[in-house]
Design a protein around this motif. Structure first.
Motif, PDB file in Angstrom:
ATOM      1  N   VAL A  66       0.910  -1.019  -0.143  1.00  0.00           N
ATOM      2  CA  VAL A  66       0.220  -0.525  -0.190  1.00  0.00           C
ATOM      3  C   VAL A  66       0.527   1.110  -0.047  1.00  0.00           C
ATOM      4  O   VAL A  66       0.258   1.937  -0.411  1.00  0.00           O
ATOM      5  N   VAL A  67       1.300   1.309   1.064  1.00  0.00           N
ATOM      6  CA  VAL A  67       3.387   2.426   0.937  1.00  0.00           C
ATOM      7  C   VAL A  67       3.043   2.422  -0.458  1.00  0.00           C
ATOM      8  O   VAL A  67       3.721   3.737  -0.682  1.00  0.00           O
ATOM      9  N   SER A  68       3.934   1.802  -1.077  1.00  0.00           N
ATOM     10  CA  SER A  68       4.860   1.818  -2.200  1.00  0.00           C
ATOM     11  C   SER A  68       3.538   2.526  -3.389  1.00  0.00           C
ATOM     12  O   SER A  68       4.163   3.260  -4.165  1.00  0.00           O
ATOM     13  N   GLN A  69       2.279   2.288  -3.469  1.00  0.00           N
ATOM     14  CA  GLN A  69       1.228   2.263  -4.716  1.00  0.00           C
ATOM     15  C   GLN A  69       1.004   4.469  -4.210  1.00  0.00           C
ATOM     16  O   GLN A  69       1.079   5.271  -4.991  1.00  0.00           O
ATOM     17  N   LYS A  70       1.123   4.496  -2.694  1.00  0.00           N
ATOM     18  CA  LYS A  70       1.266   5.999  -1.908  1.00  0.00           C
ATOM     19  C   LYS A  70       2.029   6.756  -3.003  1.00  0.00           C
ATOM     20  O   LYS A  70       2.141   7.976  -3.398  1.00  0.00           O
ATOM     21  N   VAL A  71       3.205   5.925  -2.793  1.00  0.00           N
ATOM     22  CA  VAL A  71       4.603   6.458  -3.149  1.00  0.00           C
ATOM     23  C   VAL A  71       4.717   7.065  -4.595  1.00  0.00           C
ATOM     24  O   VAL A  71       4.800   8.087  -5.381  1.00  0.00           O
ATOM     25  N   LYS A  72       4.239   6.107  -5.400  1.00  0.00           N
ATOM     26  CA  LYS A  72       3.772   6.060  -6.771  1.00  0.00           C
ATOM     27  C   LYS A  72       3.042   7.238  -6.982  1.00  0.00           C
ATOM     28  O   LYS A  72       3.334   7.976  -8.036  1.00  0.00           O
ATOM     29  N   MET A  73       2.079   7.316  -6.627  1.00  0.00           N
ATOM     30  CA  MET A  73       1.061   8.117  -6.803  1.00  0.00           C
ATOM     31  C   MET A  73       1.323   9.409  -6.763  1.00  0.00           C
ATOM     32  O   MET A  73       1.635  10.328  -7.707  1.00  0.00           O
ATOM     33  N   LEU A  74       1.851   9.704  -5.360  1.00  0.00           N
ATOM     34  CA  LEU A  74       2.515  11.478  -5.163  1.00  0.00           C
ATOM     35  C   LEU A  74       4.051  10.840  -6.183  1.00  0.00           C
ATOM     36  O   LEU A  74       4.186  12.957  -6.218  1.00  0.00           O
ATOM     37  N   ASN A  75       4.654  10.564  -6.731  1.00  0.00           N
ATOM     38  CA  ASN A  75       5.760  11.017  -7.499  1.00  0.00           C
ATOM     39  C   ASN A  75       4.173  11.472  -8.542  1.00  0.00           C
ATOM     40  O   ASN A  75       5.189  12.522  -9.260  1.00  0.00           O
ATOM     41  N   ASP A  76       3.706  11.003  -9.371  1.00  0.00           N
ATOM     42  CA  ASP A  76       3.247  11.720 -10.507  1.00  0.00           C
ATOM     43  C   ASP A  76       2.250  12.432 -10.374  1.00  0.00           C
ATOM     44  O   ASP A  76       2.778  13.778 -11.006  1.00  0.00           O
ATOM     45  N   VAL A  77       2.063  12.745  -8.892  1.00  0.00           N
ATOM     46  CA  VAL A  77       1.691  14.369  -8.401  1.00  0.00           C
ATOM     47  C   VAL A  77       2.384  15.533  -8.702  1.00  0.00           C
ATOM     48  O   VAL A  77       2.339  16.743  -9.073  1.00  0.00           O
ATOM     49  N   ILE A  78       3.954  15.072  -8.117  1.00  0.00           N
ATOM     50  CA  ILE A  78       4.584  16.292  -8.008  1.00  0.00           C
ATOM     51  C   ILE A  78       5.415  16.814  -9.353  1.00  0.00           C
ATOM     52  O   ILE A  78       5.969  17.714  -9.516  1.00  0.00           O
ATOM     53  N   ALA A  79       4.967  15.552 -10.388  1.00  0.00           N
ATOM     54  CA  ALA A  79       5.319  15.968 -11.795  1.00  0.00           C
ATOM     55  C   ALA A  79       5.255  17.068 -12.427  1.00  0.00           C
ATOM     56  O   ALA A  79       5.678  18.198 -13.571  1.00  0.00           O
ATOM     57  N   ASP A  80       3.495  17.447 -11.881  1.00  0.00           N
ATOM     58  CA  ASP A  80       3.096  19.022 -12.529  1.00  0.00           C
ATOM     59  C   ASP A  80       3.390  19.895 -11.320  1.00  0.00           C
ATOM     60  O   ASP A  80       2.752  21.324 -11.926  1.00  0.00           O
ATOM     61  N   TYR A  81       3.986  19.734 -10.387  1.00  0.00           N
ATOM     62  CA  TYR A  81       4.344  21.101  -9.772  1.00  0.00           C
ATOM     63  C   TYR A  81       5.922  21.463 -10.901  1.00  0.00           C
ATOM     64  O   TYR A  81       7.296  20.298 -10.477  1.00  0.00           O
ATOM     65  N   SER A  82       6.031  22.975 -10.110  1.00  0.00           N
ATOM     66  CA  SER A  82       7.280  23.405 -11.315  1.00  0.00           C
ATOM     67  C   SER A  82       8.128  23.468 -10.301  1.00  0.00           C
ATOM     68  O   SER A  82       8.135  24.046  -8.554  1.00  0.00           O
ATOM     69  N   LYS A  83       9.511  23.154 -10.303  1.00  0.00           N
ATOM     70  CA  LYS A  83      10.556  22.858  -9.732  1.00  0.00           C
ATOM     71  C   LYS A  83      12.104  23.344  -9.999  1.00  0.00           C
ATOM     72  O   LYS A  83      11.979  23.550 -11.357  1.00  0.00           O
TER      73      LYS A  83
END
Length: 316
Positions: A66-83
């Motif tokens: 479950v934790v691994s799935q959440k990490v993967k999802m958050l990695n997709d989320v932060i891709a949309d944030y400019s850095k």
């Protein structure tokens, strides 16, 4: 402009919009040196603990999945944030049923400068609605806590620090200096204007009955004069113009709310004494009343030397 280079963001699991992460990037992208942001989330499902047919190892494997799935999802989320090139984002998800404990444990595990968390908002009243996790973090976090809303950061706006200039308590005086310093810092970062606000108490109505000879006008003038004198000393210490200081009679929560509304402030800085968390804020006033009236981001500071009740090295 490099005060907050190691930022802990309390993220929102299973959500694409991450207001706290956006605010962290607003701060980190203004630094001139490399900054680190940790997007920290907790996840928990009681049903996994109740699967008696599985062994402890199997339950652990399910949790890790479950934790691994959440990490993967958050990695997709932060891709949309400019850095920017000098900002790195690390994602950390832990299995825990008390988010505030997990967040504070993470603070003690690393040397973070600030904790940033999104807070809720009432749609009708446009005021902040604090969750139990918010309150635990405000009371027990050993580092500054920035609670954010979704409205824009106050570029070219106003920043308000609530000081208590009528006190001679060393902890309160030290907090005054700390809040003014933070207001000036964020004003420079955001090209905004720092303001200071102070409330002084009204004359108790019952005192006229108890002391008929009491001169209420003279007393009121003396109290106001004392607060104005102390505010003058504080603003002169930091080179803040008189028109950027506000001293009014009335309950602290009402005065802060009115000045915040008048200035359309984007950030209000509050201090806590730390002994009993926010229950000791503003010397006798209720923190809940103050915070629930505000419409903007809130930065809560502790005095130097504050010891969190969750500090693993703290001996009660």
């Amino acid at each position: 402009m490099n005060r907050y280079r190691k930022i802990l963001v309390a993220g929102i699991i299973d959500q694409e919009e991450q207001p706290a992460l956006k605010r962290a990037l607003d701060i980190a992208n203004r630094t001139t040196k490399p900054s680190e942001i940790t997007l920290f989330c907790t996840t928990y499902d009681f049903s996994y603990e109740m699967t008696s047919m599985l062994s402890a190892d199997e339950r652990m494997a399910m949790r890790n999945g479950v934790v691994s799935q959440k990490v993967k999802m958050l990695n997709d989320v932060i891709a949309d944030y400019s850095k920017s090139d000098h900002v790195t984002i690390t994602i950390k998800v832990v299995w825990h049923n008390r988010p505030y404990e997990a967040i504070i444990n993470e603070i003690f595990d690393d040397s973070y400068n600030i904790l940033i968390k999104a807070t809720r908002q009432h749609a009708k009243l446009e005021t902040v609605f604090f969750t139990p996790t918010d309150w635990h973090l405000l009371r027990k976090s050993p580092i500054p806590v920035l609670l954010v809303k979704e409205r824009p950061w106050p570029e070219n706006g106003n920043i308000l620090a609530s000081v208590h200039v009528g006190s001679e308590n060393p902890a309160h005086l030290q907090l005054n200096d700390k809040m003014v310093d933070e207001a000036i810092y964020f004003a420079e970062v955001l090209n905004s204007t720092p303001h200071l606000v102070n409330a002084y108490p009204s004359t108790p109505p019952s005192i006229h009955v108890e002391l008929p000879e009491f001169n209420a006008v003279q007393y009121k003038d003396a109290i106001r004069g004392h607060h104005l004198t102390q505010m003058k000393a504080l603003r002169q210490k930091y080179g803040i113009p008189e028109e950027q200081t506000h001293v009014y009679e009335g309950p602290t929560e009402e005065v802060i709310s009115e000045v915040e509304d008048e200035l359309t402030a984007g950030l209000v800085i509050l201090g806590t004494t730390g002994r009993t968390g926010l229950s000791a804020i503003f010397i006798g006033n209720t923190a809940e009343n103050t915070l629930d009236l505000l419409n903007c981001d809130i930065l809560a500071l502790k005095p130097d030397g504050y010891i969190s009740p969750l500090d693993p090295n703290h001996i009660s």
